[in-house]
Motif scaffolding. Structure first.
Motif, PDB file in Angstrom:
ATOM      1  N   LEU A 130       0.828  -1.199   0.000  1.00 21.52           N
ATOM      2  CA  LEU A 130       0.000   0.000   0.000  1.00 21.52           C
ATOM      3  C   LEU A 130       0.867   1.255   0.000  1.00 21.52           C
ATOM      4  O   LEU A 130       0.594   2.236  -0.720  1.00 21.52           O
ATOM      5  N   THR A 131       1.957   1.245   0.755  1.00 16.01           N
ATOM      6  CA  THR A 131       2.878   2.391   0.780  1.00 16.01           C
ATOM      7  C   THR A 131       3.469   2.649  -0.596  1.00 16.01           C
ATOM      8  O   THR A 131       3.583   3.801  -1.047  1.00 16.01           O
ATOM      9  N   LYS A 132       3.875   1.584  -1.282  1.00 17.31           N
ATOM     10  CA  LYS A 132       4.458   1.761  -2.613  1.00 17.31           C
ATOM     11  C   LYS A 132       3.437   2.339  -3.579  1.00 17.31           C
ATOM     12  O   LYS A 132       3.779   3.163  -4.433  1.00 17.31           O
ATOM     13  N   GLN A 133       2.175   1.895  -3.454  1.00 23.42           N
ATOM     14  CA  GLN A 133       1.147   2.461  -4.318  1.00 23.42           C
ATOM     15  C   GLN A 133       0.961   3.947  -4.067  1.00 23.42           C
ATOM     16  O   GLN A 133       0.801   4.743  -4.992  1.00 23.42           O
ATOM     17  N   ILE A 134       0.992   4.325  -2.795  1.00 19.34           N
ATOM     18  CA  ILE A 134       0.837   5.748  -2.454  1.00 19.34           C
ATOM     19  C   ILE A 134       1.997   6.560  -3.035  1.00 19.34           C
ATOM     20  O   ILE A 134       1.826   7.642  -3.597  1.00 19.34           O
ATOM     21  N   LEU A 135       3.223   6.041  -2.907  1.00 27.38           N
ATOM     22  CA  LEU A 135       4.387   6.737  -3.449  1.00 27.38           C
ATOM     23  C   LEU A 135       4.303   6.855  -4.963  1.00 27.38           C
ATOM     24  O   LEU A 135       4.658   7.888  -5.550  1.00 27.38           O
ATOM     25  N   ALA A 136       3.865   5.786  -5.618  1.00 26.63           N
ATOM     26  CA  ALA A 136       3.732   5.844  -7.074  1.00 26.63           C
ATOM     27  C   ALA A 136       2.681   6.862  -7.485  1.00 26.63           C
ATOM     28  O   ALA A 136       2.862   7.632  -8.425  1.00 26.63           O
ATOM     29  N   PHE A 137       1.539   6.865  -6.731  1.00 23.37           N
ATOM     30  CA  PHE A 137       0.490   7.835  -7.023  1.00 23.37           C
ATOM     31  C   PHE A 137       1.011   9.265  -6.891  1.00 23.37           C
ATOM     32  O   PHE A 137       0.747  10.124  -7.707  1.00 23.37           O
ATOM     33  N   SER A 138       1.786   9.533  -5.834  1.00 25.69           N
ATOM     34  CA  SER A 138       2.277  10.894  -5.583  1.00 25.69           C
ATOM     35  C   SER A 138       3.557  11.201  -6.345  1.00 25.69           C
ATOM     36  O   SER A 138       4.134  12.276  -6.197  1.00 25.69           O
ATOM     37  N   ARG A 139       4.020  10.230  -7.151  1.00 23.44           N
ATOM     38  CA  ARG A 139       5.249  10.380  -7.920  1.00 23.44           C
ATOM     39  C   ARG A 139       6.442  10.661  -7.028  1.00 23.44           C
ATOM     40  O   ARG A 139       7.322  11.446  -7.350  1.00 23.44           O
ATOM     41  N   ARG A 140       6.491  10.016  -5.864  1.00 23.12           N
ATOM     42  CA  ARG A 140       7.615  10.118  -4.933  1.00 23.12           C
ATOM     43  C   ARG A 140       8.424   8.826  -4.902  1.00 23.12           C
ATOM     44  O   ARG A 140       9.387   8.729  -4.177  1.00 23.12           O
ATOM     45  N   GLN A 141       7.954   7.817  -5.670  1.00 22.10           N
ATOM     46  CA  GLN A 141       8.691   6.564  -5.712  1.00 22.10           C
ATOM     47  C   GLN A 141       9.994   6.796  -6.474  1.00 22.10           C
ATOM     48  O   GLN A 141      10.013   7.436  -7.520  1.00 22.10           O
ATOM     49  N   ALA A 142      11.101   6.288  -5.987  1.00 24.59           N
ATOM     50  CA  ALA A 142      12.394   6.451  -6.656  1.00 24.59           C
ATOM     51  C   ALA A 142      12.507   5.449  -7.791  1.00 24.59           C
ATOM     52  O   ALA A 142      12.563   4.247  -7.572  1.00 24.59           O
ATOM     53  N   LEU A 143      12.480   5.932  -9.038  1.00 22.46           N
ATOM     54  CA  LEU A 143      12.598   5.053 -10.184  1.00 22.46           C
ATOM     55  C   LEU A 143      14.066   4.735 -10.466  1.00 22.46           C
ATOM     56  O   LEU A 143      14.946   5.576 -10.275  1.00 22.46           O
ATOM     57  N   GLN A 144      14.297   3.522 -10.969  1.00 22.88           N
ATOM     58  CA  GLN A 144      15.632   3.115 -11.399  1.00 22.88           C
ATOM     59  C   GLN A 144      15.531   2.742 -12.878  1.00 22.88           C
ATOM     60  O   GLN A 144      15.452   1.566 -13.230  1.00 22.88           O
ATOM     61  N   PRO A 145      15.493   3.777 -13.757  1.00 23.55           N
ATOM     62  CA  PRO A 145      15.200   3.520 -15.175  1.00 23.55           C
ATOM     63  C   PRO A 145      16.390   2.931 -15.929  1.00 23.55           C
ATOM     64  O   PRO A 145      17.545   3.190 -15.615  1.00 23.55           O
ATOM     65  N   THR A 146      16.076   2.124 -16.923  1.00 22.53           N
ATOM     66  CA  THR A 146      17.052   1.593 -17.867  1.00 22.53           C
ATOM     67  C   THR A 146      16.448   1.697 -19.258  1.00 22.53           C
ATOM     68  O   THR A 146      15.227   1.799 -19.420  1.00 22.53           O
ATOM     69  N   VAL A 147      17.306   1.686 -20.270  1.00 26.88           N
ATOM     70  CA  VAL A 147      16.842   1.759 -21.658  1.00 26.88           C
ATOM     71  C   VAL A 147      16.404   0.359 -22.090  1.00 26.88           C
ATOM     72  O   VAL A 147      17.205  -0.587 -22.061  1.00 26.88           O
ATOM     73  N   VAL A 148      15.137   0.238 -22.464  1.00 26.28           N
ATOM     74  CA  VAL A 148      14.586  -1.068 -22.822  1.00 26.28           C
ATOM     75  C   VAL A 148      13.677  -0.918 -24.029  1.00 26.28           C
ATOM     76  O   VAL A 148      13.315   0.188 -24.438  1.00 26.28           O
ATOM     77  N   SER A 149      13.294  -2.042 -24.573  1.00 27.68           N
ATOM     78  CA  SER A 149      12.254  -2.098 -25.604  1.00 27.68           C
ATOM     79  C   SER A 149      10.967  -2.561 -24.943  1.00 27.68           C
ATOM     80  O   SER A 149      10.946  -3.595 -24.249  1.00 27.68           O
ATOM     81  N   LEU A 150       9.881  -1.818 -25.145  1.00 27.76           N
ATOM     82  CA  LEU A 150       8.599  -2.231 -24.572  1.00 27.76           C
ATOM     83  C   LEU A 150       8.158  -3.582 -25.123  1.00 27.76           C
ATOM     84  O   LEU A 150       7.448  -4.331 -24.436  1.00 27.76           O
ATOM     85  N   ASN A 151       8.582  -3.889 -26.341  1.00 27.03           N
ATOM     86  CA  ASN A 151       8.255  -5.209 -26.889  1.00 27.03           C
ATOM     87  C   ASN A 151       8.826  -6.320 -25.999  1.00 27.03           C
ATOM     88  O   ASN A 151       8.150  -7.323 -25.718  1.00 27.03           O
ATOM     89  N   ASP A 152      10.076  -6.108 -25.526  1.00 26.05           N
ATOM     90  CA  ASP A 152      10.695  -7.124 -24.664  1.00 26.05           C
ATOM     91  C   ASP A 152       9.946  -7.234 -23.339  1.00 26.05           C
ATOM     92  O   ASP A 152       9.742  -8.329 -22.806  1.00 26.05           O
ATOM     93  N   VAL A 153       9.542  -6.076 -22.788  1.00 23.59           N
ATOM     94  CA  VAL A 153       8.821  -6.090 -21.515  1.00 23.59           C
ATOM     95  C   VAL A 153       7.488  -6.826 -21.676  1.00 23.59           C
ATOM     96  O   VAL A 153       7.103  -7.657 -20.838  1.00 23.59           O
ATOM     97  N   LEU A 154       6.766  -6.530 -22.772  1.00 22.01           N
ATOM     98  CA  LEU A 154       5.466  -7.164 -22.999  1.00 22.01           C
ATOM     99  C   LEU A 154       5.620  -8.674 -23.220  1.00 22.01           C
ATOM    100  O   LEU A 154       4.814  -9.468 -22.716  1.00 22.01           O
ATOM    101  N   GLU A 155       6.643  -9.063 -23.970  1.00 27.56           N
ATOM    102  CA  GLU A 155       6.851 -10.497 -24.204  1.00 27.56           C
ATOM    103  C   GLU A 155       7.213 -11.208 -22.901  1.00 27.56           C
ATOM    104  O   GLU A 155       6.794 -12.354 -22.666  1.00 27.56           O
TER     105      GLU A 155
END
Length: 796
Positions: free
Chosen positions: A474-499
């Motif tokens: 529930l805490t993580k959902q609240i952080l994601a909603f408020s855009r306070r969750q710390a993202l760790q982004p990487t360069v990916v293809s959405l096709n790979d994520v969907l597959e």
């Protein structure tokens, strides 16, 4: 006395007379031959125009030999028109016996060139009858050239006088005679035939008020001998007034006696009018500039002010002369000058006009003034760039009004946000109260059970753990909603994520829902936190499943997209440029307009009580926005729903991950770890978990305390494990920097449930940061610690 017989005259007397006659004839012939040979050009023609004789001068002029010219006729040397004229002269002298009037002919030489000859023709008699025509000619080719040049010179002089609107004049005092050129008459507007120019009549052409000026200039010229110049008015015959510039000088003979005066007058009426118009224009321009509400300025090609209107005093407190020599950036605060200078430089480099460039200037007394600047490039007559001319408008009141409006809007948004926060707090309180009730209830049951072994209370402990895990989710959902969750982004293809998600999605959707994937084969890359984006897909899939109770089809589609300015104007959260689009579409029940407008609100749900928290779509929205993307929804009742997510296309290439698999044995270690956590119970838990795994643990509650422990430590530290937010002003990243001075290669593992902005910027972890999010399990802690230590060992 007998009379003498003439026939008996002495023979010597007759012989003497004959000799005298012969001698006279020879002298006459010699004189004729000498005369024939010495004149310019002499020739004899019969009445058919054939040459009977020609002297050397004629032969040389025409370029023929003596024998050649005797074979020619006059018509072979003339064109048809002149041949007719020549035979007319021959007929005239033959009939009248008189010498013909001299005429000019163009004769063709043997070379084909033409010569101009002035010819006199007369008839020669033999035995009292016309015998031949004697022609005497002179080459006048050069004379004609001189005359032509003189005429051309006179023509050019007349033309120059007409173009320059000046005429020349002469005054001969002895004859009281005034001579004007044609242009003089044109300047004064007088027809030559209407006036006889004298001293008295010519002075009448000047304006009555300026005649004394003309007479005074004439007097000074005569008395002082120096040329004089004047400007005066003339009175034309049509009654109009003109302006002339005049200059005259005296012409003296060898004895210094006045012969005449000569000079010129030039019509300057138009230039006078233009000058007057220019002065009037300048005066209007000056009045316009001085009365304008805007500051008018000019800068040269170096960007330096060369003109400033008086308005600058009112706007910026500087006198115009104080601004000259400065650049626009000298009048701005340094940070504003740094911002504006590149903008102006790019415009000036292209010599382009610009409009409404907003900028901040500093008044002489120090306060800030907001201006809007417009300018046009200036070029000289040869096309060379000479700078800019423009204006500055004071928009301070407008900026302040807009700021006040923004503040009111912000207050309204804040009020609305507080309402949403209240709703959010109510929902959180409801869910957390339920979870806390579970934790407290089972804890009391364990404490009062009197159990003697773990097996007896294990079910209750598992329920407590399960409730805590739900609280963490529930805490993580609240952080994601408020855009306070710390993202760790990487360069990916959405096709790979969907597959990769395909098997899980199919199990989640169930057999009565068909999953269709339409993936673009050449899809661009995006930069996202894969785990968070998997949550986006799962939430959308679950939402779609719940909308298709009787079954249906869920379609996942990817494509490349270009968002233009027009699209972004109607979708304010979008930004122009290249994007990757993900569409998630179902064939479910759909939504009405009222529902669509609220679907991203926290705790808003159309599901039955207890069937959902209402944070699913708000979490999706928060993660997408935190990933710099935008999301839209299209839905109609009975026709299904389609969500479209647009993520900025990444410029970097894919970075393949090299996951580190760490078994249970590898989570143990003997390194020294400094743990910094202000929450005592959590610090004790971390210390106990790591100590049980074989690590040597040093613990501190604040940054300064940690620095002191590190200083006094008897061994080298192998890892700093610190909370991001610490009491006392020294935060976790401050502590890491402090330790790096003596231990530059010390790895750092940050732990936090709400990292704020010390290691997170724009919602993303800073490059190279190791991060463990609270709450975490002992297994997650052990694995992350071992991973960081192993990576440090490899890189070291």
């Amino acid at each position: 006395m007998a009379t003498p017989d003439p026939s008996e005259r002495p023979p010597n007397r007759r012989s003497s007379e004959r000799r005298q006659l012969d001698e006279a004839l020879r002298e006459c012939e010699e004189r004729y031959e000498a005369l024939f040979a010495s004149v310019d050009c002499v020739y004899l023609l019969d009445f058919e125009g054939r040459f009977l004789e020609a002297n050397p001068a004629a032969l040389e002029l025409l370029g023929y030999e003596h024998e050649e010219i005797l074979t020619l006729s006059l018509s072979s040397l003339l064109d048809d028109a002149q041949t007719a004229r020549a035979f007319g002269v021959i007929a005239e002298v033959r009939e009248t016996g008189r010498q013909a009037t001299p005429m000019e002919f163009r004769l063709r030489r043997k070379t084909g060139e033409y010569v101009n000859v002035e010819t006199k023709a007369s008839v020669i008699l033999r035995d009292g009858q016309p015998y031949a025509v004697l022609g005497v000619g002179r080459d006048i080719t050069e004379r004609l050239k001189v005359e032509q040049a003189l005429r051309e010179s006179e023509r050019r002089l007349v033309e120059a006088q007409h173009l320059g609107k000046f005429g020349n004049w002469e005054w001969i005092p002895a004859e009281n005679k005034v001579i004007w050129s044609a242009e003089m008459y044109a300047i004064f507007g007088i027809a030559p035939e209407t006036v006889s120019l004298t001293t008295e009549t010519s002075i009448q052409a000047f304006h009555p008020d300026d005649r004394a000026l003309v007479e005074e200039a004439t007097r000074k010229t005569l008395e002082e001998g120096e040329p004089q110049s004047i400007e005066c008015r003339i009175l034309k015959s049509d009654g109009t007034i003109g302006y002339v510039y005049g200059r005259g000088e005296a012409v003296l003979d060898a004895d210094g006696k006045l012969v005449k005066m000569t000079g010129i007058y030039q019509d300057i009426t138009e230039s006078k009018a233009a000058g007057e118009a220019f002065r009037e224009s300048e005066e209007r321009y000056r009045q316009l500039i001085e009365s304008a509400h805007d500051w008018i300025w000019e800068i040269d090609e170096r960007g330096v002010y060369t003109f400033a209107s008086p308005k600058v005093v009112e706007l910026l407190g500087y006198a115009p002369e104080e601004v000259l020599g400065k650049t626009p950036f000298d009048l701005m605060p340094p940070d504003e000058a740094e911002r504006v200078a590149p903008l102006f430089a790019s415009v000036a480099a292209e010599r382009e006009p610009f409009r409404d460039l907003a900028n901040v200037n500093q008044h002489k007394d120090g306060h800030l003034v907001f201006l809007e600047t417009s300018g046009m490039p200036v070029f000289d007559s040869s096309g060379e760039y000479r700078g800019y001319r423009g204006m500055d408008r004071d928009i301070t009141e407008r900026v302040e009004a807009e700021q006040a409006l923004r503040e009111r809007d912000e207050q309204l948004r804040q009020s609305q946000k507080m309402e949403a926060v209240g709703q959010l707090a109510g929902g959180i309180a409801h869910d957390f109260n339920n979870l806390l009730a579970v934790v407290l209830g089972y804890s009391d049951m364990i404490l009062t059970s009197g159990a003697s072994s773990l097996d007896e209370v294990r079910p209750d402990v598992e329920e407590i753990k399960h409730a805590a895990e739900r609280a963490g989710a529930l805490t993580k959902q609240i952080l994601a909603f408020s855009r306070r969750q710390a993202l760790q982004p990487t360069v990916v293809s959405l096709n790979d994520v969907l597959e990769g998600m395909d098997p899980l999605l199919r199990r989640t959707l169930g057999e009565n829902i068909e999953l269709v994937s339409r993936l673009h084969p050449d899809l661009g890359h995006v930069e996202v936190d894969v785990h968070q984006f998997e949550q986006v897909l799962m939430n959308l899939a679950l939402n779609a499943r719940d909308a298709m109770v009787a079954g249906g089809r869920l379609t996942l589609e990817t494509a490349n997209a270009e968002l233009d300015e027009r699209y972004c104007r109607t979708h304010p959260e979008a930004r122009p440029g290249g994007h990757v689009m993900l569409a998630v579409s179902d064939t479910g029940a759909g939504m009405d307009v009222a529902t669509r407008e609220r679907i991203f609100e926290p705790f808003f749900t159309t599901k039955a009580p207890g069937a959902g928290t209402g944070l699913g779509l708000s979490t999706v929205y928060g993660i997408v926005r935190q990933s710099n993307g935008s999301i839209t929804v299209h839905s109609e009742l009975g026709k299904g729903t389609s969500f479209k997510i647009y993520l900025p296309r990444a410029t970097a290439s894919l970075r393949p991950e090299s996951p580190v698999t760490i078994g249970e044995a590898l989570t143990r270690g003997d390194e020294t770890i400094l743990v910094v956590e202000d929450e005592v119970s959590l610090r004790d838990l971390v210390t106990r978990v790591l100590g049980d795994l074989g690590y040597r643990v040093l613990a501190a509650g604040t940054g300064p305390e940690a620095l002191q422990i590190a200083k006094e430590a008897e061994c080298q530290l192998d890892l700093l494990l610190t909370d991001v937010v610490l009491p006392g002003g020294m935060q976790g990243n401050d502590l890491a920097r402090g330790l790096s001075t003596s231990m530059p290669d010390l790895p750092v593992l940050y732990v936090s449930g709400y990292p704020r902005d010390s290691i997170v910027h724009a919602g993303r972890l800073d490059q190279g940061v190791n991060f463990l999010e609270k709450p975490f399990t002992p297994e997650a802690l052990a694995t992350m610690v071992r991973t960081v230590l192993n990576q440090a060992r490899i890189s070291g």
